[in-house]
Design a protein around this motif. Structure first.
Motif, PDB file in Angstrom:
ATOM      1  N   ARG A  15       0.840  -1.215   0.000  1.00 49.00           N
ATOM      2  CA  ARG A  15       0.000   0.000   0.000  1.00 49.00           C
ATOM      3  C   ARG A  15       0.870   1.258   0.000  1.00 49.00           C
ATOM      4  N   LEU A  16       1.898   1.242   0.845  1.00 50.45           N
ATOM      5  CA  LEU A  16       2.801   2.387   0.900  1.00 50.45           C
ATOM      6  C   LEU A  16       3.549   2.544  -0.421  1.00 50.45           C
ATOM      7  N   GLY A  17       4.019   1.436  -0.969  1.00 48.62           N
ATOM      8  CA  GLY A  17       4.738   1.481  -2.241  1.00 48.62           C
ATOM      9  C   GLY A  17       3.889   2.073  -3.357  1.00 48.62           C
ATOM     10  N   VAL A  18       2.636   1.672  -3.430  1.00 42.37           N
ATOM     11  CA  VAL A  18       1.725   2.202  -4.447  1.00 42.37           C
ATOM     12  C   VAL A  18       1.520   3.702  -4.237  1.00 42.37           C
ATOM     13  N   ALA A  19       1.351   4.118  -2.979  1.00 43.96           N
ATOM     14  CA  ALA A  19       1.176   5.551  -2.688  1.00 43.96           C
ATOM     15  C   ALA A  19       2.434   6.330  -3.071  1.00 43.96           C
ATOM     16  N   LEU A  20       3.612   5.763  -2.817  1.00 44.90           N
ATOM     17  CA  LEU A  20       4.853   6.437  -3.185  1.00 44.90           C
ATOM     18  C   LEU A  20       4.991   6.568  -4.700  1.00 44.90           C
ATOM     19  N   VAL A  21       4.595   5.533  -5.425  1.00 47.61           N
ATOM     20  CA  VAL A  21       4.628   5.610  -6.890  1.00 47.61           C
ATOM     21  C   VAL A  21       3.714   6.729  -7.378  1.00 47.61           C
ATOM     22  N   ARG A  22       2.520   6.814  -6.791  1.00 45.79           N
ATOM     23  CA  ARG A  22       1.589   7.890  -7.163  1.00 45.79           C
ATOM     24  C   ARG A  22       2.204   9.257  -6.854  1.00 45.79           C
ATOM     25  N   MET A  23       2.817   9.382  -5.690  1.00 48.80           N
ATOM     26  CA  MET A  23       3.424  10.661  -5.322  1.00 48.80           C
ATOM     27  C   MET A  23       4.606  10.987  -6.236  1.00 48.80           C
ATOM     28  N   ASN A  24       5.411   9.984  -6.576  1.00 41.77           N
ATOM     29  CA  ASN A  24       6.535  10.202  -7.486  1.00 41.77           C
ATOM     30  C   ASN A  24       6.055  10.663  -8.860  1.00 41.77           C
ATOM     31  N   LYS A  25       4.936  10.112  -9.304  1.00 49.66           N
ATOM     32  CA  LYS A  25       4.376  10.516 -10.600  1.00 49.66           C
ATOM     33  C   LYS A  25       4.010  12.003 -10.566  1.00 49.66           C
ATOM     34  N   MET A  26       3.365  12.416  -9.479  1.00 52.96           N
ATOM     35  CA  MET A  26       2.992  13.830  -9.350  1.00 52.96           C
ATOM     36  C   MET A  26       4.239  14.708  -9.202  1.00 52.96           C
ATOM     37  N   HIS A  27       5.232  14.204  -8.475  1.00 54.77           N
ATOM     38  CA  HIS A  27       6.477  14.953  -8.301  1.00 54.77           C
ATOM     39  C   HIS A  27       7.195  15.112  -9.634  1.00 54.77           C
ATOM     40  N   ALA A  28       7.155  14.083 -10.468  1.00 52.93           N
ATOM     41  CA  ALA A  28       7.764  14.167 -11.800  1.00 52.93           C
ATOM     42  C   ALA A  28       7.072  15.238 -12.639  1.00 52.93           C
ATOM     43  N   VAL A  40       5.629  17.981 -11.460  1.00 48.37           N
ATOM     44  CA  VAL A  40       6.115  19.260 -10.932  1.00 48.37           C
ATOM     45  C   VAL A  40       7.539  19.514 -11.430  1.00 48.37           C
ATOM     46  N   ALA A  41       8.373  18.481 -11.415  1.00 50.09           N
ATOM     47  CA  ALA A  41       9.759  18.622 -11.871  1.00 50.09           C
ATOM     48  C   ALA A  41       9.813  19.031 -13.340  1.00 50.09           C
ATOM     49  N   ALA A  42       8.934  18.479 -14.153  1.00 53.36           N
ATOM     50  CA  ALA A  42       8.900  18.849 -15.570  1.00 53.36           C
ATOM     51  C   ALA A  42       8.544  20.320 -15.733  1.00 53.36           C
ATOM     52  N   HIS A  43       7.606  20.799 -14.937  1.00 56.70           N
ATOM     53  CA  HIS A  43       7.236  22.214 -14.997  1.00 56.70           C
ATOM     54  C   HIS A  43       8.375  23.102 -14.492  1.00 56.70           C
ATOM     55  N   MET A  44       9.086  22.641 -13.444  1.00 61.76           N
ATOM     56  CA  MET A  44      10.238  23.395 -12.941  1.00 61.76           C
ATOM     57  C   MET A  44      11.300  23.519 -14.011  1.00 61.76           C
ATOM     58  N   SER A  45      11.517  22.427 -14.736  1.00 61.05           N
ATOM     59  CA  SER A  45      12.530  22.412 -15.781  1.00 61.05           C
ATOM     60  C   SER A  45      12.201  23.421 -16.876  1.00 61.05           C
ATOM     61  N   LYS A  46      10.916  23.532 -17.210  1.00 65.66           N
ATOM     62  CA  LYS A  46      10.495  24.494 -18.231  1.00 65.66           C
ATOM     63  C   LYS A  46      10.743  25.930 -17.781  1.00 65.66           C
ATOM     64  N   GLY A  87      13.307  26.889 -16.134  1.00 64.64           N
ATOM     65  CA  GLY A  87      14.729  27.189 -16.116  1.00 64.64           C
ATOM     66  C   GLY A  87      15.595  26.442 -15.118  1.00 64.64           C
ATOM     67  N   LEU A  88      15.028  25.686 -14.198  1.00 72.72           N
ATOM     68  CA  LEU A  88      15.849  24.963 -13.232  1.00 72.72           C
ATOM     69  C   LEU A  88      15.304  23.554 -13.075  1.00 72.72           C
ATOM     70  N   ASP A  89      16.097  22.559 -13.513  1.00 74.58           N
ATOM     71  CA  ASP A  89      15.610  21.186 -13.404  1.00 74.58           C
ATOM     72  C   ASP A  89      15.684  20.694 -11.966  1.00 74.58           C
ATOM     73  N   LYS A  90      14.960  19.615 -11.715  1.00 74.79           N
ATOM     74  CA  LYS A  90      14.833  19.062 -10.357  1.00 74.79           C
ATOM     75  C   LYS A  90      16.192  18.701  -9.761  1.00 74.79           C
ATOM     76  N   ALA A  91      17.052  18.055 -10.534  1.00 77.17           N
ATOM     77  CA  ALA A  91      18.356  17.629 -10.019  1.00 77.17           C
ATOM     78  C   ALA A  91      19.186  18.841  -9.583  1.00 77.17           C
ATOM     79  N   SER A  92      19.159  19.894 -10.376  1.00 77.10           N
ATOM     80  CA  SER A  92      19.909  21.102 -10.020  1.00 77.10           C
ATOM     81  C   SER A  92      19.330  21.747  -8.764  1.00 77.10           C
ATOM     82  N   PHE A  93      18.007  21.744  -8.662  1.00 79.21           N
ATOM     83  CA  PHE A  93      17.369  22.328  -7.487  1.00 79.21           C
ATOM     84  C   PHE A  93      17.735  21.537  -6.237  1.00 79.21           C
ATOM     85  N   VAL A  94      17.741  20.212  -6.341  1.00 80.98           N
ATOM     86  CA  VAL A  94      18.114  19.362  -5.207  1.00 80.98           C
ATOM     87  C   VAL A  94      19.556  19.658  -4.782  1.00 80.98           C
ATOM     88  N   LEU A  95      20.449  19.805  -5.751  1.00 81.05           N
ATOM     89  CA  LEU A  95      21.839  20.139  -5.419  1.00 81.05           C
ATOM     90  C   LEU A  95      21.929  21.493  -4.729  1.00 81.05           C
TER      91      LEU A  95
END
Length: 171
Positions: free
Chosen positions: A19-32, A34-40, A42-50
């Protein structure tokens, strides 16, 4: 008490883990998303994390930053080059060894992090607006505990999945 299925883990625990794994996959999908919009913007997710991790660590060598984000130093080096070029990070002489350099977040980088943090906090406050404060607080305490435990377990998850070796200090 249920009998262990494997490695001392019971079937009911595996069902909860699923159940937790499925919820995490759903959250990761939504996070991806957001990351795609961040990248558009000017700052991609990996750079922001750094950038966020460097801000948390304070001036650090690239190797320490790579370790903090569980990444390869060469990958971090390429990403940091972009952050330096964009004026969000600067290289400084290492006060302990003048031959080496440390990375530090610039004023522009700090400003960007502050703006993004404010946007994130506003969005989360709206998300939880219908939750009673006590439930929101309880959720956060459990979530902080989960994230801390997950962070500690991550090197083993990576090693067990065959995605990479454990660092020498974790054997």
């Amino acid at each position: 008490m249920a009998t262990p299925v494997s490695d001392g883990v019971r079937a009911d625990e595996l069902a909860l883990a699923d159940r937790l794994g499925v919820a995490l996959v759903r959250m990761n999908k939504m996070h991806a998303c957001v990351a795609a919009h961040m990248s558009k913007s000017g700052l991609d997710k990996a750079s922001f994390v750094l950038l966020a991790n460097l801000d948390h660590l304070g001036p650090s060598r690239a190797s320490a930053l790579a370790e903090a984000v569980f990444s390869d130093p060469s990958t971090v080096s390429r990403q940091v080059s972009t952050l330096v070029k964009d004026g969000l990070v600067e290289r400084r002489a290492d006060p302990e060894d003048g031959r080496a350099s440390v990375l530090a977040v610039t004023e522009a980088g700090s400003r960007l992090l502050s703006e993004r943090r404010e946007q994130r906090n506003m969005a989360l406050a709206r998300l939880f607006a219908d939750w009673p404060t006590q439930e929101w607080d309880q959720f956060i305490r459990y979530f902080e505990r989960f994230v801390g435990d997950y962070e500690k377990a991550l090197p083993n998850f990576i090693a067990e999945s065959g995605l990479g070796p454990r660092s020498e200090g974790e054997k």
